[in-house]
Design a protein around this motif. Structure first.
Motif, mmCIF file in Angstrom:
data_model
loop_
_atom_site.group_PDB
_atom_site.id
_atom_site.type_symbol
_atom_site.label_atom_id
_atom_site.label_comp_id
_atom_site.label_asym_id
_atom_site.label_seq_id
_atom_site.Cartn_x
_atom_site.Cartn_y
_atom_site.Cartn_z
ATOM 1 N N PRO A 115 0.796 -1.222 0.000
ATOM 2 C CA PRO A 115 0.000 0.000 0.000
ATOM 3 C C PRO A 115 0.836 1.282 0.000
ATOM 4 O O PRO A 115 0.352 2.336 -0.379
ATOM 5 N N GLU A 116 2.085 1.180 0.414
ATOM 6 C CA GLU A 116 2.963 2.350 0.400
ATOM 7 C C GLU A 116 3.552 2.597 -0.987
ATOM 8 O O GLU A 116 4.074 3.672 -1.249
ATOM 9 N N GLN A 117 3.491 1.608 -1.857
ATOM 10 C CA GLN A 117 4.139 1.700 -3.159
ATOM 11 C C GLN A 117 3.170 1.843 -4.336
ATOM 12 O O GLN A 117 3.582 2.244 -5.409
ATOM 13 N N VAL A 118 1.898 1.472 -4.153
ATOM 14 C CA VAL A 118 0.968 1.457 -5.285
ATOM 15 C C VAL A 118 0.006 2.639 -5.228
ATOM 16 O O VAL A 118 -0.204 3.227 -4.169
ATOM 17 N N THR A 119 -0.565 2.969 -6.373
ATOM 18 C CA THR A 119 -1.506 4.091 -6.461
ATOM 19 C C THR A 119 -2.937 3.599 -6.655
ATOM 20 O O THR A 119 -3.789 4.360 -7.073
ATOM 21 N N TRP A 120 -3.174 2.343 -6.369
ATOM 22 C CA TRP A 120 -4.515 1.781 -6.503
ATOM 23 C C TRP A 120 -4.880 1.048 -5.217
ATOM 24 O O TRP A 120 -4.021 0.726 -4.408
ATOM 25 N N THR A 121 -6.172 0.805 -5.083
ATOM 26 C CA THR A 121 -6.677 0.072 -3.927
ATOM 27 C C THR A 121 -7.398 -1.159 -4.446
ATOM 28 O O THR A 121 -8.231 -1.057 -5.362
ATOM 29 N N VAL A 122 -7.070 -2.323 -3.901
ATOM 30 C CA VAL A 122 -7.711 -3.560 -4.313
ATOM 31 C C VAL A 122 -8.890 -3.846 -3.384
ATOM 32 O O VAL A 122 -8.737 -3.856 -2.164
ATOM 33 N N LEU A 123 -10.046 -4.047 -3.994
ATOM 34 C CA LEU A 123 -11.263 -4.391 -3.270
ATOM 35 C C LEU A 123 -11.840 -5.663 -3.874
ATOM 36 O O LEU A 123 -11.394 -6.112 -4.929
ATOM 37 N N ALA A 124 -12.829 -6.223 -3.210
ATOM 38 C CA ALA A 124 -13.557 -7.380 -3.745
ATOM 39 C C ALA A 124 -15.040 -7.103 -3.595
ATOM 40 O O ALA A 124 -15.483 -6.472 -2.626
ATOM 41 N N ASP A 125 -15.815 -7.580 -4.568
ATOM 42 C CA ASP A 125 -17.265 -7.447 -4.496
ATOM 43 C C ASP A 125 -17.811 -8.445 -3.471
ATOM 44 O O ASP A 125 -17.031 -9.208 -2.876
ATOM 45 N N PRO A 126 -19.107 -8.478 -3.219
ATOM 46 C CA PRO A 126 -19.642 -9.367 -2.184
ATOM 47 C C PRO A 126 -19.356 -10.860 -2.379
ATOM 48 O O PRO A 126 -19.398 -11.613 -1.406
ATOM 49 N N GLU A 127 -19.045 -11.304 -3.592
ATOM 50 C CA GLU A 127 -18.699 -12.710 -3.806
ATOM 51 C C GLU A 127 -17.200 -12.943 -3.900
ATOM 52 O O GLU A 127 -16.747 -14.027 -4.229
ATOM 53 N N GLY A 128 -16.404 -11.907 -3.629
ATOM 54 C CA GLY A 128 -14.951 -12.064 -3.569
ATOM 55 C C GLY A 128 -14.208 -11.788 -4.854
ATOM 56 O O GLY A 128 -12.997 -12.018 -4.916
ATOM 57 N N ASN A 129 -14.864 -11.283 -5.893
ATOM 58 C CA ASN A 129 -14.182 -10.955 -7.145
ATOM 59 C C ASN A 129 -13.402 -9.656 -6.980
ATOM 60 O O ASN A 129 -13.980 -8.612 -6.666
ATOM 61 N N GLU A 130 -12.090 -9.727 -7.189
ATOM 62 C CA GLU A 130 -11.242 -8.567 -7.005
ATOM 63 C C GLU A 130 -11.456 -7.537 -8.104
ATOM 64 O O GLU A 130 -11.709 -7.878 -9.254
ATOM 65 N N PHE A 131 -11.316 -6.269 -7.723
ATOM 66 C CA PHE A 131 -11.283 -5.160 -8.667
ATOM 67 C C PHE A 131 -10.441 -4.063 -8.032
ATOM 68 O O PHE A 131 -10.173 -4.088 -6.840
ATOM 69 N N CYS A 132 -9.982 -3.124 -8.844
ATOM 70 C CA CYS A 132 -9.128 -2.062 -8.341
ATOM 71 C C CYS A 132 -9.796 -0.702 -8.520
ATOM 72 O O CYS A 132 -10.499 -0.471 -9.498
ATOM 73 N N VAL A 133 -9.541 0.175 -7.567
ATOM 74 C CA VAL A 133 -9.886 1.576 -7.720
ATOM 75 C C VAL A 133 -8.554 2.295 -7.921
ATOM 76 O O VAL A 133 -7.703 2.321 -7.026
ATOM 77 N N LEU A 134 -8.384 2.832 -9.115
ATOM 78 C CA LEU A 134 -7.135 3.491 -9.482
ATOM 79 C C LEU A 134 -7.082 4.901 -8.916
ATOM 80 O O LEU A 134 -8.044 5.389 -8.340
#
Length: 139
Positions: A115-134
């Protein structure tokens, strides 16, 4: 000649719940909802939608993509090999958008990113599918 990227299909345990979640997260609309599949499309796609077939190739190619959710019996077991990247506009509050997604039921996910090195945040939807907020952007 080029093919049109038409949709992304998402396997899920509860297709209708997933479609509703993503429609809410993206401010899209559900245009089809049956036991076999649920389809969400961008709101503007409905506003530009022509009744019946689109006979003009250029108009058809400009239409936005949708998300199709189909039920499958098995649950998610591994990290996605394909994921969606979302980006807020530079005029939006990125942290507020992330909080909105968390309030809708997304969760933070660690896929090995620092998290200190990247400019995106990794999240998952309610069923666990990952997606990123850039990071915010305007292009």
């Amino acid at each position: 000649m080029a093919l049109k990227w038409y949709t992304i299909v998402v396997d899920c345990r509860d297709a209708q719940a997933q479609a509703r979640w993503w429609a809410e997260a993206l401010d899209w609309v559900l245009v089809h909802d049956t036991e076999e599949e649920a389809v969400a499309v961008p709101r503007h796609a409905l506003e530009e939608h022509e009744e019946g077939p689109v006979r003009d190739l250029e108009t058809w190619m400009r239409r936005g993509q949708g998300l199709v959710f189909v039920p499958v019996p098995e649950g998610k077991t591994l990290k996605n090999r394909l994921h969606i990247d979302l980006a807020p506009h530079s005029s939006q509050d990125r942290d507020a958008e992330i909080q909105r997604l968390l309030d809708l039921g997304a969760t933070r996910v660690d896929v090995g990113q620092d998290p200190e090195q990247v400019t995106w945040t990794v999240l998952a939807d309610p069923e666990g599918n990952e997606f990123c907020v850039l990071s915010s952007r305007d292009s």
